[in-house]
Design an enzyme around this catalytic site. Structure first.
Site, mmCIF file in Angstrom:
data_model
loop_
_atom_site.group_PDB
_atom_site.id
_atom_site.type_symbol
_atom_site.label_atom_id
_atom_site.label_comp_id
_atom_site.label_asym_id
_atom_site.label_seq_id
_atom_site.Cartn_x
_atom_site.Cartn_y
_atom_site.Cartn_z
ATOM 1 N N GLU A 1 -5.489 -8.512 -0.273
ATOM 2 C CA GLU A 1 -6.280 -8.231 0.933
ATOM 3 C C GLU A 1 -7.699 -7.862 0.546
ATOM 4 O OE1 GLU A 1 -4.712 -5.285 3.691
ATOM 5 O OE2 GLU A 1 -2.668 -6.002 3.326
ATOM 6 N N GLU B 1 0.791 -1.230 0.000
ATOM 7 C CA GLU B 1 0.000 0.000 0.000
ATOM 8 C C GLU B 1 0.826 1.284 0.000
ATOM 9 O OE1 GLU B 1 -3.134 -0.256 2.927
ATOM 10 O OE2 GLU B 1 -4.045 -1.956 1.892
HETATM 11 C C1 FCB Z 1 -4.861 -2.359 5.017
HETATM 12 C C2 FCB Z 1 -3.530 -2.808 5.585
HETATM 13 C C3 FCB Z 1 -3.626 -3.937 6.561
HETATM 14 C C4 FCB Z 1 -4.852 -3.849 7.436
HETATM 15 C C5 FCB Z 1 -6.095 -3.594 6.611
HETATM 16 C C6 FCB Z 1 -7.370 -3.532 7.400
HETATM 17 O O1 FCB Z 1 -4.792 -1.021 4.678
HETATM 18 O O2 FCB Z 1 -2.658 -3.199 4.556
HETATM 19 O O3 FCB Z 1 -2.441 -3.988 7.286
HETATM 20 O O4 FCB Z 1 -4.664 -2.927 8.424
HETATM 21 O O5 FCB Z 1 -5.939 -2.413 5.889
#
Ligand code: FCB
Length: 447
Positions: free
Chosen positions: A353, A166
């Site tokens: 994610e 990110e």
């Molecule tokens: C993302 C992050 C991860 C976690 C999620 C909820 O932004 O990469 O570490 O905190 O959000």
């Protein structure tokens, strides 16, 4: 009722990150990171929570790997803590730190779980911050040094690598909005950081190739999707700017070798410039093997003259929200993946994610989290739509295996399939864990 079938070889997994789960913050030679400093600074995290102990996964590896094993995931995405490997950021390698990740990877491998490793999930060594952090080009060299140490030791055991998690959060959330470590609020600084982080990514990809490692490597931008509130040109343009700032700013340099021109001009008009040096864009756009995509949310947005630097403002059109107040927008998942496909072609994609914060109800025995199951199901349907539409998606990782240290929110925002009691550190599988387990075994969804 329809049955939604996923491809046979699709990779199902879960994800975590070092600082959020490991704890053992001062053990076996680990140095301090900017998150140790930030979390220990009063007022920065919810109730002053820190990652000192977190889920104590450092000492509970076997238990956590047993959870993965029973779940039946084919892959586990985790991150390496830079300050465990190079406690001072550069220089001496801490063998004990490497040993821990060897232990983790070996145990994954004997259990037939493929390690997907993130090199940087936000825990910059504090020593480097004191020398300017990501605002300094020197940190790019330090990152290469760190990656070399990891590749030299673990390079033949791990097949899938991610450089930076990110980059938007690393730059803008942490250096402009001040919400994450190091907690700064300076737009020019954030722009510099965005460029340096991208450069660090590119240089590490280059070194990875030069070493002739057999694995594959990519980067993990987080993306979101905003629909214009109206068809008015101003609203359409405001959403395009938001897309340019959040999504394209990181994807274009990596995949096209340039920043989006209209964003460069927008920032220049405001008096900000990107510190691009000769050759940087070539380095940043080294060919990668796949993209990691994190998706949680998005919404509807419009032009707002006074709003902020982007003159963009979200509009609440009545989205349901998770318990962290993020809009639930599964359709946005499909739309952003379609956009990536149109814009950048058929690069392999892993959804590194996706997941939701819900408190659920814990009666001491069973943890009922029907809302999380619903969220996951809705996003998996959109994932399936994207695959059917031809987007080249290879895998999907639920965030997260277990409740953990949710950055500035401390332990107040649970995202896990497994509940963690932060007093006893006991793990309890939630309903969503059993649901995902069953889903992985059958490979289809009933909708
Ligand atoms: C993302 C992050 C991860 C976690 C999620 C909820 O932004 O990469 O570490 O905190 O959000």
């Amino acid at each position: 009722m329809d049955r939604i079938q996923f491809p046979k070889n699709f990779v199902w997994g879960t994800a975590t990150a070092a600082y959020q789960i490991e704890g053992a913050y001062d053990e076996d030679g680990r140095g301090m990171s900017i998150w140790d400093t930030f979390a220990h600074t009063p007022g920065k995290t919810y109730n002053g929570h820190t990652g000192d102990v977190a889920c104590d996964s450092y000492h509970r590896l076997d238990e956590d790997i047993a959870l993965l094993k029973e779940l039946g995931v084919r892959a586990y995405r985790f991150s390496i803590a830079w300050p465990r490997i190079l406690p001072e950021g550069r220089g001496d390698v801490n063998e004990k730190g490497l040993e821990y990740y060897h232990k983790l990877v070996n145990r994954l491998l004997v259990n037939d779980i493929e390690p997907y490793c993130t090199l940087y999930h936000w825990d910059l060594p504090q020593k480097l911050q004191e020398l300017g952090g990501w605002n300094s080009r020197e940190t790019v060299d330090a990152f290469v040094e760190y990656a070399e140490a990891v590749f030299g030791s673990l390079g033949n055991k791990i097949g899938k690598w991610f450089t930076i998690n990110e980059p938007w959060c690393v730059s803008f959330l942490s250096h402009y909005l001040g919400e994450h470590a190091p907690g700064l609020r300076d737009f020019q600084l954030a722009l510099n950081v965005s460029h340096h982080v991208l450069l660090a990514h590119g240089r590490v990809v280059k070194r990875f190739r030069e070493r002739g490692l057999a694995g594959e490597i990519g980067i993990v931008p987080n993306v979101e999707w905003f629909e214009p509130y109206s068809a008015k040109e101003q609203d359409v343009e405001a959403c395009a700017r938001r897309n340019g700032h959040f999504n394209q700013w990181f994807l274009d340099p990596v995949l096209k070798g340039r920043y989006p021109g209209y964003m460069l001009q927008w920032y220049e008009k405001l008096g900000y410039t990107v510190p691009i040096q000769q050759g940087d864009m070539d380095e940043i756009s080294q060919p990668i093997d796949f993209l990691g995509i994190n998706y949680y949310s998005g919404g509807v947005g419009k032009h707002a003259e006074q709003a902020n630097l982007l003159k963009f403002e979200p509009v609440d059109t009545g989205f349901s929200k998770t318990d962290i107040y993020w809009n639930i927008f599964p359709e946005g998942f499909y739309r952003v993946l379609s956009w990536i496909d149109r814009e950048y072609g058929k690069i392999p994609i892993y959804i590194t994610e996706n997941g939701a914060c819900f408190y659920g109800e814990f009666d001491g025995e069973r943890n009922r989290d029907a809302q999380r199951i619903d969220y996951l199901k809705k996003h998996m349907i959109q994932l399936h739509r994207s695959i059917e539409s031809g987007v080249n998606i290879r895998g999907y990782f639920v965030w997260s295996l277990m409740d953990n240290f949710e950055w500035a929110y401390g332990y107040s925002k649970p995202f896990g399939l497994v509940h963690v009691d932060f007093d006893t550190l006991n793990r309890t599988k939630k309903d969503s864990y059993y649901w995902y387990k069953k889903f992985i075994r059958q490979g289809w969804l009933q909708v």
